[in-house]
Write an enzyme that holds these catalytic residues in place. Structure first.
Site, PDB file in Angstrom:
ATOM      1  N   CYS A   1      67.697  61.639 -13.415  1.00 23.64           N
ATOM      2  CA  CYS A   1      66.913  60.563 -12.617  1.00 23.64           C
ATOM      3  C   CYS A   1      67.810  59.346 -12.812  1.00 23.64           C
ATOM      4  O   CYS A   1      68.347  58.999 -13.909  1.00 23.64           O
ATOM      5  CB  CYS A   1      65.627  60.366 -13.363  1.00 23.64           C
ATOM      6  SG  CYS A   1      64.438  59.166 -12.612  1.00 23.64           S
TER       7      CYS A   1
ATOM      8  N   ASP B   1      66.538  56.658 -13.821  1.00 21.04           N
ATOM      9  CA  ASP B   1      65.688  55.849 -14.780  1.00 21.04           C
ATOM     10  C   ASP B   1      67.006  55.164 -15.786  1.00 21.04           C
ATOM     11  O   ASP B   1      67.800  55.929 -16.340  1.00 21.04           O
ATOM     12  CB  ASP B   1      64.894  56.581 -15.360  1.00 21.04           C
ATOM     13  CG  ASP B   1      63.876  55.661 -16.257  1.00 21.04           C
ATOM     14  OD1 ASP B   1      64.412  55.250 -17.373  1.00 21.04           O
ATOM     15  OD2 ASP B   1      62.847  55.598 -16.100  1.00 21.04           O
TER      16      ASP B   1
ATOM     17  N   ARG C   1      66.641  54.357 -18.720  1.00 21.48           N
ATOM     18  CA  ARG C   1      66.465  54.920 -19.965  1.00 21.48           C
ATOM     19  C   ARG C   1      67.052  55.975 -20.486  1.00 21.48           C
ATOM     20  O   ARG C   1      67.278  56.367 -21.547  1.00 21.48           O
ATOM     21  CB  ARG C   1      64.750  54.564 -20.681  1.00 21.48           C
ATOM     22  CG  ARG C   1      64.492  53.244 -20.415  1.00 21.48           C
ATOM     23  CD  ARG C   1      62.807  53.530 -20.529  1.00 21.48           C
ATOM     24  NE  ARG C   1      62.135  54.299 -19.287  1.00 21.48           N
ATOM     25  CZ  ARG C   1      61.135  54.835 -18.958  1.00 21.48           C
ATOM     26  NH1 ARG C   1      60.099  54.457 -19.851  1.00 21.48           N
ATOM     27  NH2 ARG C   1      60.793  55.180 -17.884  1.00 21.48           N
TER      28      ARG C   1
ATOM     29  N   HIS D   1      62.450  63.553 -17.399  1.00 24.87           N
ATOM     30  CA  HIS D   1      62.237  62.600 -18.554  1.00 24.87           C
ATOM     31  C   HIS D   1      60.746  62.182 -18.548  1.00 24.87           C
ATOM     32  O   HIS D   1      60.163  62.414 -17.668  1.00 24.87           O
ATOM     33  CB  HIS D   1      62.803  61.512 -18.754  1.00 24.87           C
ATOM     34  CG  HIS D   1      62.703  60.471 -17.499  1.00 24.87           C
ATOM     35  ND1 HIS D   1      61.917  59.387 -17.795  1.00 24.87           N
ATOM     36  CD2 HIS D   1      63.186  60.428 -16.197  1.00 24.87           C
ATOM     37  CE1 HIS D   1      61.979  58.751 -16.451  1.00 24.87           C
ATOM     38  NE2 HIS D   1      62.785  59.366 -15.840  1.00 24.87           N
TER      39      HIS D   1
ATOM     40  N   CYS E   1      58.022  59.515 -15.955  1.00 18.30           N
ATOM     41  CA  CYS E   1      58.910  59.012 -14.777  1.00 18.30           C
ATOM     42  C   CYS E   1      58.335  58.369 -13.541  1.00 18.30           C
ATOM     43  O   CYS E   1      57.027  58.805 -13.354  1.00 18.30           O
ATOM     44  CB  CYS E   1      59.368  60.716 -14.218  1.00 18.30           C
ATOM     45  SG  CYS E   1      60.525  60.452 -12.713  1.00 18.30           S
TER      46      CYS E   1
END
Length: 746
Positions: free
Chosen positions: A579, A581, A583, A640, A643
């Site tokens: 992803c 993302d 993090r 993760h 999401c």
């Protein structure tokens, strides 16, 4: 406190206003602190009381005008009192003035040669230990005066004589001393409005008034005659080695104390930083004048300097005016000093001596394992003498630094395949050879060993120790594969090449995994103590550029040889789809490096099925290139927790309103949503969103099989598909079983 950066001697109209508003009141506060301290230090030094006042005047005016620190206050320093007392006893007071004058000349020369910063190489543990030892010695000696007796020649004798003094002396002098200490201790507990008057001045005033009112028999000193006489410096008589040593120790101790004080005072204000070379030059000039006029040696003093900052001083004029106030007091009100009992001054010195043993320094030094240096220096000063104690402390500090610089660590860890992973780190010198050989010989014969050398230096003794062990281990049937993380010290030594002249650059600080905001705010080294800062738009670009600079400074020198070797070709073994993302950091959660992962990132770690509508050539192009050109052996899809893409799918389109591009992209997650609806929870997930996040990862592996080349390679056993799930809150990576989506924690 805001210090005025326009603090040179030239004053503008606004500068005069600032001086009158801030510096004038601050100078009066410092003056009230400086007078009793100057008198007390003169007593501890065995010098005339006038010498303390002269040093206070010269330190304020001369060092204040010529020094390099804006708000530092100079004057007689308690840390020099033992040295001065010894010189006075050995050569006499007039010769001591000449030694002070010569020491000032040496400081002036050193300042002009711009060597001031080299003084900061002295370990603060030694300096603080020296001051603590001086404080203990002063307190022990003056405590006898407080108790109505006389101080003994050494600290040990003072301790042995103390019980006798306590039992047999109960004169008025004891009452004056105890009253002075009581006022000094209790003054800090009074309301702030009453503490405008400095504690030393209040204590001496109380002792003088009470002793006079009750008619106590105390010792008083007449200062009026000595103020009108000039003590002419004379050349010391005696061994010239001792005279040179006295000049050196006064110059160096006064200089180092002044420079360290200037550095410490810089932390107390946000104005102009100290010019250390100019400061040393100003201190030298002040000692020249002080010695010429019959004053004590001068140095920067932290008590008066911190008082100056706290009182609001903004320029050097506060320091200069405080010297003027001392001169005015000595000339016009010198007779008032005759009212102060000597026992009260002795009690003030006891209090100052105890305060010089600052436990706060011990707490700071403990984190750096330098408490032994502090304790040994303090004990050496008390038991052996100031010069001897400092030398012992410097020697121990040097030994501990050498031990740290040449320290070696050896770790042996078994690998799942039966091999042994040996990691050697540090600086490999002959000092570490005993530990190194002991650890290596403990490795079982015949073992297969992967040896990592994470070192920044290797001398011949260390090379021979490792090489001899390797040859012996291989003769015994074992294998040794050596991997050098820094420069190839072992390889070059084995080939007979010329070794590097110096140590290689240090490893990165190990903070690259921290977000920029945490690295800006966190200073303790403990991630739990690092509070994130919310970045503003104006912070983003500087943070990015600062990160690039940190890479160039710390990491690039280490990875440059590695990247140079793969600059023309990449050979990753994994296609890693995850992803977008922020993090999720693939290299961190897989502990991978350059050249390991061929990475694709998108919202929701989605893999559009072959021929899906709308088509997405970006992901399909990466799959084709990874499997047909790079010949990767593994394709991993990593999802993760929490999401946002999966939360949008669960919202039924509410969260994508007004985001048409995102809404079209999330159509590729419809198969994951359908799989989620038709499946049941096994009770191990964290709720609907967590279960959808896991289901989505497994679904993407099935989407991958819709690509003919992927399906063919999987059937031939040349490609493996892996499902990973990163739990952000727990910082844990799980392997997902494809049929049932059961998490297997790594």
């Amino acid at each position: 406190m805001g210090t005025d950066t326009k603090s040179d001697t030239a004053l503008t109209k606004s500068g005069i206003t600032s001086v009158l508003r801030y510096d004038l009141p601050a100078s009066l506060v410092v003056f009230l602190v400086a007078v009793p301290l100057s008198l007390g230090i003169a007593v501890a030094s065995g010098a005339p009381l006038a010498a303390g006042l002269i040093a206070g005047v010269v330190g304020g005016v001369v060092a204040g005008l010529l020094g390099g620190s804006v708000v530092q206050v100079s004057g007689p320093a308690a840390g020099l009192s033992l040295v001065v007392a010894d010189i006075v006893m050995r050569y006499g007071w007039q010769a001591t003035c000449m030694i002070t004058l010569l020491a000032g000349g040496l400081q002036l020369l050193l300042g002009l040669c711009r060597v001031a910063r080299s003084a900061l190489a002295v370990s603060p543990a030694v300096v603080h230990g020296m001051l603590a030892g001086v404080g203990v010695t002063i307190a022990l000696a003056q405590l006898h005066v407080v108790l109505g007796g006389s101080p003994q020649p050494s600290a040990i004798e003072n301790v042995l004589e103390l019980p006798h003094q306590i039992i047999h002396n109960h004169t008025h002098a004891v009452f004056v001393g105890l009253l002075t200490i009581a006022v000094l201790v209790g003054w800090t507990r009074l309301p702030q409005r009453l503490r405008v008057i400095p504690a030393p001045l209040a204590a001496l005033f109380a002792a003088s008034v009470v002793a006079g009112a009750l008619g106590w028999k105390v010792t008083r000193v007449d200062l009026s005659d000595s103020l009108g006489e000039w003590t002419r410096p004379v050349w010391p008589q005696g061994d010239w080695h001792g005279i040179i040593g006295a000049v050196l120790i006064v110059a160096l101790l006064a200089g180092v104390e002044s420079l360290l004080c200037a550095v410490a005072v810089d932390r107390l204000h946000d104005g102009r930083r100290a010019d250390l070379d100019r400061e040393l030059t100003g201190q030298g000039a002040a000692n020249l004048v002080s010695g010429l006029l019959g004053g004590l040696p001068v140095a920067g003093v932290i008590v008066r300097s911190s008082t100056n900052v706290a009182a609001g001083a903004r320029s050097r004029w506060s320091t200069v005016m405080h010297g003027g106030w001392i001169l005015l007091f000595a000339v016009c009100l010198g007779w008032t000093i005759t009212l102060i009992p000597m026992e009260a001054l002795a009690a003030l010195l006891v209090f100052i001596g105890v305060q010089m043993v600052n436990l706060g320094h011990l707490r700071n030094l403990r984190g750096h394992s330098e408490v032994p240096v502090y304790v040994v220096t303090m004990a050496g000063v008390v038991l052996l003498g100031l010069a001897e104690g400092v030398l012992v402390g410097l020697g121990l500090a040097a030994l501990l630094a050498l031990r740290r610089l040449t320290g070696v660590t050896v770790r042996v860890e078994p690998e799942p395949d039966g091999r042994l992973h040996v990691m050697i780190g540090g600086s490999l010198t002959f000092l570490g050879v005993p530990k190194l050989t002991a650890e290596l010989r403990a490795i079982p014969p015949g073992a297969a060993v992967d040896l990592d050398l994470n070192i920044d230096f290797m001398d011949n003794a260390a090379f021979e120790a490792i090489h001899d062990w390797r040859c012996g281990h291989e003769r015994g049937g074992g294998t040794v594969d050596i991997d050098e993380i820094h420069d190839e010290w072992y390889t070059m030594a084995a080939s007979g090449a010329r070794m590097f002249p110096a140590k290689t650059p240090p490893r990165p600080a190990g903070r690259s995994w921290l977000p920029w905001s945490h690295r800006r705010r966190g200073r303790s080294g403990d991630p739990r103590a690092m509070v994130p800062a919310q970045p503003t738009p104006h912070d983003s670009v500087p943070a990015l550029l600062a990160g690039a600079q940190e890479f160039h400074r710390r990491t690039a020198p280490l990875v440059r040889p590695l990247l140079h070797g793969m600059a023309r070709k990449q050979e990753p073994s994994h296609l890693f789809i995850t992803c977008a993302d922020s993090r999720v950091v693939p290299s961190m959660i897989t502990a991978s490096g350059p050249g390991d992962l061929f990475t694709v990132r998108n919202i929701g770690n989605l893999v559009p099925r072959q021929g899906s509508v709308p088509a997405d050539d970006s992901v399909s192009a990466a799959i084709e290139y990874a499997t047909d050109v790079l010949n990767v052996r593994t394709i991993t899809v990593c999802g993760h927790s929490g999401c946002g893409a999966m939360a949008a799918l669960l919202s039924g389109g509410e969260r994508t309103a007004g985001l048409p591009g995102l809404g079209r992209w999330l159509r590729h997650g419809n198969h994951s949503l359908a799989r989620f609806i038709t499946g049941d929870s096994d009770g191990t997930d964290g709720g609907p969103l967590d279960r959808l996040c896991r289901v989505n990862v497994v679904q993407q592996l099935e989407n991958l099989r819709t690509y003919p080349q992927v399906d063919r390679l999987c059937r031939e056993g040349r490609l493996e598909l892996v499902a990973l799930y990163f739990d952000i809150g727990a910082a844990r990576v799980h392997v997902l079983e494809q049929p049932s989506v059961v998490a297997d924690p790594l």
